[in-house]
Design an enzyme around this catalytic site. Structure first.
Site, PDB file in Angstrom:
ATOM      1  N   ARG A   1      32.957  42.998  80.499  1.00 52.38           N
ATOM      2  CA  ARG A   1      34.280  42.833  81.110  1.00 52.38           C
ATOM      3  C   ARG A   1      34.688  44.066  81.879  1.00 52.38           C
ATOM      4  NH1 ARG A   1      39.690  42.416  77.547  1.00 52.38           N
ATOM      5  NH2 ARG A   1      39.338  44.642  77.406  1.00 52.38           N
TER       6      ARG A   1
ATOM      7  N   CYS B   1      38.463  45.472  83.587  1.00 52.42           N
ATOM      8  CA  CYS B   1      39.893  45.224  83.691  1.00 52.42           C
ATOM      9  C   CYS B   1      40.450  46.275  84.640  1.00 52.42           C
ATOM     10  CB  CYS B   1      40.585  45.304  82.334  1.00 52.42           C
ATOM     11  SG  CYS B   1      42.362  44.959  82.422  1.00 52.42           S
TER      12      CYS B   1
END
Length: 126
Positions: A104, A106
Site C-alpha cells: 500500500r 498512502c
C-alpha cells in the site's frame, strides 16, 4: 495482450473518460473509488472516516463483480486530502484489508474529484 473493460451497477459509474476497471494479463486494475453512493451518484459522509467506509464498499463491490475478494488485492493506493486523518482512514481500511495485507501507498493530495476527502484504487490478481 488481452484487455477487458469491467462495469457494474453495484459501484459508482465512471464520471469521466475512464472505466471502472480493466482486466489484463492476469490482473484487475480498478480506477480510484471515491465515496459515491452507487444509487444516487452523490458523495457519502462528511468525514474522512465515513468517506473511507464508502470508498471501501465501492472497491469491494467492484471486486465482487469479478468474483474476487479483498484477499485477491496485491496493491492499493490511498489518497487523502489531509494527512491528519490517516489514523481514521487506516482504521476503516484495516477492517477491509486484513492479513496478509496488500502492499500500500498512502499520500496526501491537494484535492480529489467532487470534493471527496478519500480515494482508493487497487490492483488485484485474478
Amino acid at each position: 495482450m488481452s484487455k477487458e473493460i469491467i462495469s457494474t451497477s453495484a459501484a459508482p459509474g465512471a464520471v469521466g473518460p475512464y472505466s471502472q476497471g480493466v482486466r489484463c494479463n492476469g490482473f484487475l486494475f480498478l480506477s480510484g473509488q471515491i465515496p459515491l453512493d452507487p444509487a444516487t451518484g452523490k458523495l457519502v459522509g462528511d468525514t474522512a472516516q465515513c468517506q473511507a467506509e464508502q470508498a471501501c464498499k465501492n472497491v469491494m463491490a467492484l471486486l465482487a463483480s469479478q468474483g474476487l475478494t479483498a484477499e485477491s488485492v496485491v496493491k492499493t493506493t490511498v489518497f487523502i486530502t489531509d494527512i491528519q486523518t490517516f489514523a481514521d482512514v487506516n482504521a476503516v481500511y484495516a477492517r477491509y484489508f486484513t492479513a496478509p495485507c496488500p502492499a500500500r501507498s498512502c499520500v496526501e493530495v491537494g484535492k480529489l474529484p467532487l470534493g471527496a476527502l478519500v480515494e482508493i484504487e487497487v490492483i488485484a490478481a485474478l
